[in-house]
Design a protein around this motif. Structure first.
Motif, PDB file in Angstrom:
ATOM      1  N   THR A  22      16.769   3.283  -5.364  1.00  0.00           N
ATOM      2  CA  THR A  22      16.225   1.929  -5.378  1.00  0.00           C
ATOM      3  C   THR A  22      15.867   1.476  -3.970  1.00  0.00           C
ATOM      4  N   THR A  23      16.741   1.798  -3.019  1.00  0.00           N
ATOM      5  CA  THR A  23      16.477   1.335  -1.654  1.00  0.00           C
ATOM      6  C   THR A  23      15.763   2.395  -0.816  1.00  0.00           C
ATOM      7  N   ASN A  24      15.232   3.407  -1.491  1.00  0.00           N
ATOM      8  CA  ASN A  24      14.447   4.399  -0.766  1.00  0.00           C
ATOM      9  C   ASN A  24      13.033   3.862  -0.644  1.00  0.00           C
ATOM     10  N   CYS A  25      12.601   3.634   0.609  1.00  0.00           N
ATOM     11  CA  CYS A  25      11.338   2.908   0.727  1.00  0.00           C
ATOM     12  C   CYS A  25      10.145   3.725   0.284  1.00  0.00           C
ATOM     13  N   CYS A  26      10.279   5.044   0.084  1.00  0.00           N
ATOM     14  CA  CYS A  26       9.067   5.760  -0.301  1.00  0.00           C
ATOM     15  C   CYS A  26       8.646   5.404  -1.728  1.00  0.00           C
ATOM     16  N   VAL A  27       9.590   5.024  -2.599  1.00  0.00           N
ATOM     17  CA  VAL A  27       9.201   4.691  -3.966  1.00  0.00           C
ATOM     18  C   VAL A  27       8.360   3.407  -3.986  1.00  0.00           C
ATOM     19  N   LEU A  28       8.890   2.345  -3.357  1.00  0.00           N
ATOM     20  CA  LEU A  28       8.126   1.090  -3.281  1.00  0.00           C
ATOM     21  C   LEU A  28       6.858   1.280  -2.454  1.00  0.00           C
ATOM     22  N   GLY A  29       6.976   2.060  -1.378  1.00  0.00           N
ATOM     23  CA  GLY A  29       5.829   2.279  -0.497  1.00  0.00           C
ATOM     24  C   GLY A  29       4.660   2.908  -1.224  1.00  0.00           C
ATOM     25  N   VAL A  30       4.928   3.970  -1.976  1.00  0.00           N
ATOM     26  CA  VAL A  30       3.839   4.638  -2.691  1.00  0.00           C
ATOM     27  C   VAL A  30       3.297   3.749  -3.804  1.00  0.00           C
ATOM     28  N   ALA A  31       4.190   3.015  -4.490  1.00  0.00           N
ATOM     29  CA  ALA A  31       3.733   2.117  -5.555  1.00  0.00           C
ATOM     30  C   ALA A  31       2.757   1.083  -4.999  1.00  0.00           C
ATOM     31  N   ILE A  32       3.042   0.546  -3.800  1.00  0.00           N
ATOM     32  CA  ILE A  32       2.135  -0.438  -3.206  1.00  0.00           C
ATOM     33  C   ILE A  32       0.873   0.243  -2.680  1.00  0.00           C
ATOM     34  N   MET A  33       1.071   1.416  -2.076  1.00  0.00           N
ATOM     35  CA  MET A  33      -0.068   2.132  -1.492  1.00  0.00           C
ATOM     36  C   MET A  33      -1.167   2.420  -2.504  1.00  0.00           C
ATOM     37  N   VAL A  34      -0.798   2.929  -3.670  1.00  0.00           N
ATOM     38  CA  VAL A  34      -1.840   3.364  -4.613  1.00  0.00           C
ATOM     39  C   VAL A  34      -2.624   2.197  -5.202  1.00  0.00           C
ATOM     40  N   VAL A  35      -2.084   0.981  -5.182  1.00  0.00           N
ATOM     41  CA  VAL A  35      -2.863  -0.128  -5.730  1.00  0.00           C
ATOM     42  C   VAL A  35      -3.529  -0.970  -4.648  1.00  0.00           C
ATOM     43  N   SER A  36      -3.305  -0.641  -3.356  1.00  0.00           N
ATOM     44  CA  SER A  36      -3.859  -1.536  -2.347  1.00  0.00           C
ATOM     45  C   SER A  36      -4.828  -0.862  -1.390  1.00  0.00           C
ATOM     46  N   LYS A  37      -5.009   0.449  -1.513  1.00  0.00           N
ATOM     47  CA  LYS A  37      -5.814   1.141  -0.514  1.00  0.00           C
ATOM     48  C   LYS A  37      -6.861   1.995  -1.220  1.00  0.00           C
ATOM     49  N   GLU A  38      -8.018   2.169  -0.580  1.00  0.00           N
ATOM     50  CA  GLU A  38      -9.011   3.081  -1.137  1.00  0.00           C
ATOM     51  C   GLU A  38      -8.782   4.474  -0.583  1.00  0.00           C
ATOM     52  N   PHE A  39      -8.961   5.477  -1.438  1.00  0.00           N
ATOM     53  CA  PHE A  39      -8.770   6.841  -0.984  1.00  0.00           C
ATOM     54  C   PHE A  39     -10.074   7.600  -1.114  1.00  0.00           C
ATOM     55  N   ALA A  40     -10.325   8.496  -0.168  1.00  0.00           N
ATOM     56  CA  ALA A  40     -11.489   9.357  -0.277  1.00  0.00           C
ATOM     57  C   ALA A  40     -11.013  10.793  -0.292  1.00  0.00           C
ATOM     58  N   PHE A  41     -11.011  11.419  -1.432  1.00  0.00           N
ATOM     59  CA  PHE A  41     -10.594  12.817  -1.509  1.00  0.00           C
ATOM     60  C   PHE A  41     -11.834  13.683  -1.568  1.00  0.00           C
TER      61      PHE A  41
END
Lengths: 199, 194
Positions: free
Chosen positions: A110-129
């Motif tokens: 729960t307090t591992n910031c990568c879980v919240l971090g990735v959840a926020i990242m995928v909905v707030s940033k554009e990706f170019a693959f």
């Protein structure tokens, strides 16, 4: 093809621990043995995939239509905390073996910031693959989060392997414990810098 | 313990970065320059002081079993307030710190102080504790940012004093680990905390 690019970019080029600095606490904390590192990595992968799926739906079907995106942090962390708890209960019931393997790591996530971090990242940033920059769709988001978790696992297991050897070596007194671990992580990050520009 | 003593304890003896080694993600992730480190430190201090005050006020009314989720909701609320305030007044800093602002919610320092101090002490003491630990965190982050900025881009607080670029690796990921490791060793040596 795009799937391959997503996976490689998430695991090596944008490694969550060594280039984005998320999940450093478990990285330093539970990486003294390869076995525990594997358990932690598996638990993170499991939770991250499910929580990204749920938070993605929450963002696009509840927060955005209602115009309350500023509630993102609060709702996401609550959902993740509840999910971790729920996963723990369900696992205990249907798969005691898996629960035993992951058990002690689940509450820590729960307090591992990568879980919240990735959840926020995928909905707030554009990706170019490889192609045009775009917001990720549901499938890509979940895939990206699983790949990110795999990157976390790779870094954790590599680091644990090195630290097992480090135990046996003679370290200056002032460097004992965390500082030498940080220096090791720095060298590992230097190695991962070689992947930049790959995708 | 006196108010000054509590503040000093958070700043030196219980320094969150160099002694307790908590909240490593923003420590490493945002300290590319002294100003960024300072901004992150102040943002965390804001949440830390407010959540400490609020939790010390309501701690008596929260059942023991559900206290952690309650604390997380309180902290997340203050983080949301911080996000809105920063977007309104310092949007450029908000942009630079990016993901690490919402991630204050899962910063172990904030929850750690709530659990270890605020829920068993008075309002004023808790505020002092938040201030002390927050200052300790801010000083540590500014220092790390300063060292990385000097080595990595030859400037200090944005003022360039050197020709050329400096050692790029110190602005990138590996430098963060190295600088923190060496500063931690120096801090241990100076405070006799071996």
């Amino acid at each position: 093809m795009e799937i391959l690019i997503i996976i490689i970019s998430a695991i090596f080029v944008n490694n969550i621990v060594l280039t984005q600095f998320l999940g450093i606490c478990p990285f330093l904390g539970v990486s003294t043995k390869v076995d525990t590192a594997m358990g932690m990595a598996a638990a993170v992968c499991f939770v991250m995939a499910i929580s990204t799926l749920v938070t993605y739906l929450l963002q696009y079907y509840i927060l955005v239509p209602l115009g309350i995106e500023f509630m993102q942090t609060l709702t996401f962390i609550l959902v993740i905390a509840a999910l971790v708890q729920m996963i723990e209960i369900i696992l205990k019931k249907i798969s005691p073996a898996l629960y035993k393997a992951l058990g002690i790591f689940l509450p820590l996530i729960t307090t591992n910031c990568c879980v919240l971090g990735v959840a926020i990242m995928v909905v707030s940033k554009e990706f170019a693959f490889g192609g045009e920059a775009h917001m990720l769709n549901l499938g890509e988001s979940v895939l990206y989060s699983v790949a990110m978790a795999m990157g976390f696992g790779v870094a954790l297991i590599l680091f644990a392997g090195i630290r097992e050897q480090l135990e046996l070596s003679n370290v200056p007194k002032a460097f004992k414990g965390v500082p030498i671990a940080l220096v090791t992580a720095g060298i590992l990050a230097l190695a991962f810098m070689g992947f930049s520009g790959l995708v | 313990m006196s108010k000054g003593g509590i503040i000093l304890k958070g700043l030196v003896k219980d320094n969150p970065t160099f002694v307790l080694v908590l909240g490593m993600c923003p420590t490493l992730g945002t300290t590319t320059s002294a100003i960024n480190g300072f901004g992150m430190g102040v943002a965390t201090m804001f949440v830390l002081i407010l959540s400490n005050i609020f939790i010390s006020l309501v701690a008596g009314g929260i059942p023991d079993k559900v206290r952690i989720p309650c604390y997380i909701v309180i902290i997340a609320s203050f983080v949301t307030i911080l996000q809105l305030v920063m977007q309104a007044f310092v949007p450029s800093m908000y942009e630079v710190l990016g993901l690490f602002i919402p991630l204050i919610v899962v910063n172990c320092i904030v929850l750690g102080r709530a659990e270890a101090f605020a829920n068993k002490n008075g309002v004023l003491d808790s505020a002092c504790d938040g201030l002390g630990v927050g200052l300790g965190f801010t000083c540590a982050l500014t220092l790390i940012g300063l060292v990385r900025e000097i080595l990595g881009s030859g400037s200090a607080f944005g003022f360039k004093f050197m020709e050329g670029d400096g050692i790029l690796a110190f602005v990138l990921a590996p430098g963060a680990f190295f600088v923190l490791a060496y500063l931690m060793v120096i801090f241990r040596k100076l405070t006799g905390n071996l």
